[in-house]
Scaffold this motif. Structure first.
Motif, PDB file in Angstrom:
ATOM      1  N   VAL A  75       0.787  -1.328  -0.112  1.00  0.00           N
ATOM      2  CA  VAL A  75      -0.125  -0.379   0.401  1.00  0.00           C
ATOM      3  C   VAL A  75       1.122   1.252  -0.329  1.00  0.00           C
ATOM      4  N   HIS A  76       0.756   2.359  -0.456  1.00  0.00           N
ATOM      5  CA  HIS A  76       1.254   3.675  -1.011  1.00  0.00           C
ATOM      6  C   HIS A  76       0.505   4.795  -1.164  1.00  0.00           C
ATOM      7  N   LYS A  77       1.834   5.891  -1.061  1.00  0.00           N
ATOM      8  CA  LYS A  77       1.196   6.687  -1.228  1.00  0.00           C
ATOM      9  C   LYS A  77       2.099   7.906  -2.264  1.00  0.00           C
ATOM     10  N   LEU A  78       2.027   7.499  -3.664  1.00  0.00           N
ATOM     11  CA  LEU A  78       4.022   7.845  -4.129  1.00  0.00           C
ATOM     12  C   LEU A  78       3.614   8.246  -5.611  1.00  0.00           C
ATOM     13  N   ILE A  79       2.538   9.135  -5.041  1.00  0.00           N
ATOM     14  CA  ILE A  79       1.990  10.323  -5.741  1.00  0.00           C
ATOM     15  C   ILE A  79       2.985  11.046  -5.968  1.00  0.00           C
ATOM     16  N   ASP A  80       3.028  11.404  -4.961  1.00  0.00           N
ATOM     17  CA  ASP A  80       3.743  12.799  -4.173  1.00  0.00           C
ATOM     18  C   ASP A  80       5.364  13.218  -4.747  1.00  0.00           C
ATOM     19  N   MET A  81       5.606  11.742  -4.713  1.00  0.00           N
ATOM     20  CA  MET A  81       7.328  11.230  -4.314  1.00  0.00           C
ATOM     21  C   MET A  81       6.851  11.432  -6.793  1.00  0.00           C
ATOM     22  N   ILE A  82       6.022  10.935  -7.279  1.00  0.00           N
ATOM     23  CA  ILE A  82       6.388  10.710  -8.286  1.00  0.00           C
ATOM     24  C   ILE A  82       6.264  11.859  -9.227  1.00  0.00           C
ATOM     25  N   ALA A  83       5.262  12.634  -8.555  1.00  0.00           N
ATOM     26  CA  ALA A  83       5.529  14.561  -9.059  1.00  0.00           C
ATOM     27  C   ALA A  83       6.592  15.194  -9.218  1.00  0.00           C
ATOM     28  N   ASN A  84       7.359  14.991  -7.718  1.00  0.00           N
ATOM     29  CA  ASN A  84       8.600  15.373  -7.185  1.00  0.00           C
ATOM     30  C   ASN A  84       9.515  14.951  -8.422  1.00  0.00           C
ATOM     31  N   ALA A  85       9.521  13.638  -8.717  1.00  0.00           N
ATOM     32  CA  ALA A  85      10.674  13.351  -8.962  1.00  0.00           C
ATOM     33  C   ALA A  85      10.127  13.496 -10.968  1.00  0.00           C
ATOM     34  N   LYS A  86       9.098  13.754 -11.620  1.00  0.00           N
ATOM     35  CA  LYS A  86       9.424  14.340 -12.393  1.00  0.00           C
ATOM     36  C   LYS A  86       9.830  15.984 -12.656  1.00  0.00           C
ATOM     37  N   LEU A  87       9.633  16.299 -11.553  1.00  0.00           N
ATOM     38  CA  LEU A  87      10.064  18.289 -11.251  1.00  0.00           C
ATOM     39  C   LEU A  87      11.590  17.821 -11.266  1.00  0.00           C
ATOM     40  N   GLY A  88      12.256  16.980 -10.997  1.00  0.00           N
ATOM     41  CA  GLY A  88      13.869  16.459 -10.971  1.00  0.00           C
ATOM     42  C   GLY A  88      14.311  16.444 -10.064  1.00  0.00           C
ATOM     43  N   ASP A  89      13.495  16.269  -8.876  1.00  0.00           N
ATOM     44  CA  ASP A  89      13.737  16.008  -7.113  1.00  0.00           C
ATOM     45  C   ASP A  89      14.975  14.863  -7.260  1.00  0.00           C
ATOM     46  N   VAL A  90      16.120  14.862  -6.850  1.00  0.00           N
ATOM     47  CA  VAL A  90      17.013  13.933  -6.299  1.00  0.00           C
ATOM     48  C   VAL A  90      16.647  12.946  -5.954  1.00  0.00           C
ATOM     49  N   GLU A  91      16.279  13.589  -4.573  1.00  0.00           N
ATOM     50  CA  GLU A  91      15.667  12.266  -3.035  1.00  0.00           C
ATOM     51  C   GLU A  91      14.052  11.845  -4.304  1.00  0.00           C
ATOM     52  N   ALA A  92      13.397  12.231  -4.673  1.00  0.00           N
ATOM     53  CA  ALA A  92      12.083  11.740  -4.897  1.00  0.00           C
ATOM     54  C   ALA A  92      12.132  10.076  -5.882  1.00  0.00           C
ATOM     55  N   ILE A  93      13.404  11.266  -6.951  1.00  0.00           N
ATOM     56  CA  ILE A  93      13.429  10.085  -7.918  1.00  0.00           C
ATOM     57  C   ILE A  93      14.352   9.149  -7.636  1.00  0.00           C
ATOM     58  N   ARG A  94      14.904   8.667  -6.524  1.00  0.00           N
ATOM     59  CA  ARG A  94      15.728   7.725  -5.465  1.00  0.00           C
ATOM     60  C   ARG A  94      15.124   6.542  -5.017  1.00  0.00           C
ATOM     61  N   VAL A  95      13.516   7.550  -4.864  1.00  0.00           N
ATOM     62  CA  VAL A  95      13.033   6.929  -3.877  1.00  0.00           C
ATOM     63  C   VAL A  95      11.092   5.897  -4.796  1.00  0.00           C
ATOM     64  N   VAL A  96      11.027   6.502  -5.578  1.00  0.00           N
ATOM     65  CA  VAL A  96      10.556   6.349  -7.255  1.00  0.00           C
ATOM     66  C   VAL A  96      11.524   5.050  -7.307  1.00  0.00           C
ATOM     67  N   HIS A  97      12.696   5.288  -7.526  1.00  0.00           N
ATOM     68  CA  HIS A  97      13.147   4.133  -8.548  1.00  0.00           C
ATOM     69  C   HIS A  97      13.303   3.235  -7.306  1.00  0.00           C
ATOM     70  N   PHE A  98      13.599   2.985  -5.646  1.00  0.00           N
ATOM     71  CA  PHE A  98      13.307   1.910  -4.843  1.00  0.00           C
ATOM     72  C   PHE A  98      12.307   0.491  -4.521  1.00  0.00           C
ATOM     73  N   PHE A  99      11.112   1.682  -5.323  1.00  0.00           N
ATOM     74  CA  PHE A  99       9.925   1.064  -5.976  1.00  0.00           C
ATOM     75  C   PHE A  99       9.445   0.340  -6.857  1.00  0.00           C
ATOM     76  N   MET A 100      10.096   0.774  -7.795  1.00  0.00           N
ATOM     77  CA  MET A 100      10.050   0.443  -9.481  1.00  0.00           C
ATOM     78  C   MET A 100      10.843  -0.624  -9.304  1.00  0.00           C
ATOM     79  N   GLU A 101      11.948  -1.306  -8.930  1.00  0.00           N
ATOM     80  CA  GLU A 101      12.938  -1.667  -8.883  1.00  0.00           C
ATOM     81  C   GLU A 101      12.041  -2.984  -8.327  1.00  0.00           C
ATOM     82  N   TYR A 102      11.586  -3.041  -7.462  1.00  0.00           N
ATOM     83  CA  TYR A 102      10.904  -3.958  -6.661  1.00  0.00           C
ATOM     84  C   TYR A 102       9.809  -4.339  -7.302  1.00  0.00           C
ATOM     85  N   PHE A 103       8.670  -3.329  -7.800  1.00  0.00           N
ATOM     86  CA  PHE A 103       7.896  -3.999  -8.448  1.00  0.00           C
ATOM     87  C   PHE A 103       7.782  -4.405  -9.597  1.00  0.00           C
TER      88      PHE A 103
END
Length: 405
Positions: A75-103
């Motif tokens: 269960v997740h609330k990743l949409i805000d992280m995905i939005a921030n990753a889209k804006l180039g936020d380095v930490e958000a990109i890493r968090v999105v990668h953390f989950f995407m790799e597992y999925f």
């Protein structure tokens, strides 16, 4: 028995963990920000789930996700992280990668809600196109057509050309006052900063690029439809007051300040001169509308903002949010646990295969939802691919102790 169903059963067995209090518990991971967790008092959900044989485990970003599983679902609330990753936020990109790799490497794990479905809500223009198509689909909402459910007319302002802006407004039948909203509907606080413009002489106040809608007087009342699976709740919130058409300076505001519970301000207080007999929709109507939007968007945890036009009583959907705050929903924790129990006992095949999020080629994003309206599926897929392309093939060390597997 089909291979997919067999794999799901095997995964369920692998995800049952031995506990000193409960012989076998089904492990479900969850991730949300600390702020979100405190707001929802989510520790209560953890306690209730444990009583029902579900080990609801907070996912830690500083440990490899593989070693924290196996998980039956996440269960997740990743949409805000995905939005921030889209804006180039380095930490958000890493968090999105953390989950995407597992999925990507665990396609049988249920993702609640599926990322592609969640990302339909990232871009307001895409979101409004989908709502528009839903509300014009007689086969889909035939019982709501006569009740005039829609979203206010909208256009995109992509540049500061005043003549072109006026042409767009005229072609779409949009009249002043207008409300300007950022394209990005989630993520940073700026995604909720809006401008109300009353006259064409003030079009320079539009924060281009943006999505522009007709502002509809609605007696300063917003109806929030909250859904958790099949459970639906309607909560009233404050909203912008009625405004007469007249030449005046534009008003900038943050939507979160306007519509939070018990909010009061000059922008939400109705004067006697602007008051009209209030039109109140039926709970059954709003419930039916919420369930139909949930079905179309393929989301189980969603909030839908609806207003009722003062002039003619038409309903207008003005926003849809993934995994909202559920303020005002009684017994949220019990209902959430009921929902998880339903998820783990329902066959993925009978529920539409909601586990699939990505394939292993990283070039196509899949979901369990019904088909998207014409032209929007590629837009939504592009949102995710845009983020995937930003993810480095080898993840560098994260600052401040943040690690990604």
């Amino acid at each position: 028995m089909m291979d997919f169903e067999r794999e799901r059963m095997e995964l369920a067995e692998q995800c049952r963990c031995v506990d000193d209090r409960t012989p076998k518990m089904l492990r479900i991971g969850f991730w949300m920000t600390d702020k979100k967790m405190k707001k929802l008092r989510f520790n209560r959900c953890i306690e209730l789930c444990r009583e029902r044989g579900i080990d609801l485990v907070e996912i830690k970003l500083d440990e490899p996700l593989e070693s924290q599983g196996p998980f039956y679902a996440i269960v997740h609330k990743l949409i805000d992280m995905i939005a921030n990753a889209k804006l180039g936020d380095v930490e958000a990109i890493r968090v999105v990668h953390f989950f995407m790799e597992y999925f990507l490497s665990h396609p049988n794990v249920l993702v609640l809600d599926p990322l592609l479905n969640v990302c339909k809500l990232l871009n307001r223009n895409v979101q409004y196109k989908m709502i528009k198509e839903v509300c014009s689909d007689e086969a889909f909402i035939v019982d709501l057509i006569s009740l005039h459910v829609d979203t206010p007319p909208f256009v995109e302002f992509l540049d500061i050309n005043r003549s072109a802006q006026l042409e767009l407004l005229q072609a779409a039948g949009i009249t002043f006052p207008i409300i300007c909203k950022p394209h990005l509907a989630h993520g940073p606080s700026q995604s909720h900063e809006m401008v109300l413009i009353f006259d064409e002489d003030f079009l320079a106040d539009a924060p281009v690029p943006c999505v522009v809608q007709s502002f509809i007087n609605h007696d300063a009342v917003l109806y929030k439809i909250f859904l958790i699976g099949d459970h639906t709740y309607v909560v009233e919130r404050p909203s912008l007051k009625n405004f007469r058409k007249k030449k005046r300076e534009s008003i900038s505001f943050h939507s979160g300040d306007i519509s939070r519970p018990n909010a009061t301000s000059d922008l939400t207080t109705m004067s006697a001169a602007n008051s009209t007999p209030r039109r109140q929709p039926s709970f059954d109507l709003l419930t039916s509308l919420g369930l139909k939007i949930r079905q179309k968007f393929g989301l189980d945890m969603v909030g839908i903002d609806v207003i009722v036009a003062s002039e003619d009583g038409r309903l207008a959907i003005i926003d849809i949010n993934a995994f909202p705050g559920y303020d005002g929903v009684p017994d949220f924790h019990e209902i959430f646990c009921d929902y998880l129990q339903t998820v783990v006992t329902k066959s993925p095949l009978s529920s539409g295969g909601m586990s699939v999020c990505f394939n292993n080629n990283n070039d196509k994003v899949l979901s369990d939802s019904v088909s998207l309206p014409n032209g929007t599926e590629l837009d939504v897929i592009s949102e995710l691919l845009h983020i995937i392309q930003k993810i480095p093939s080898t993840t560098p060390a994260a600052p401040n102790g943040l690690k990604c597997c």
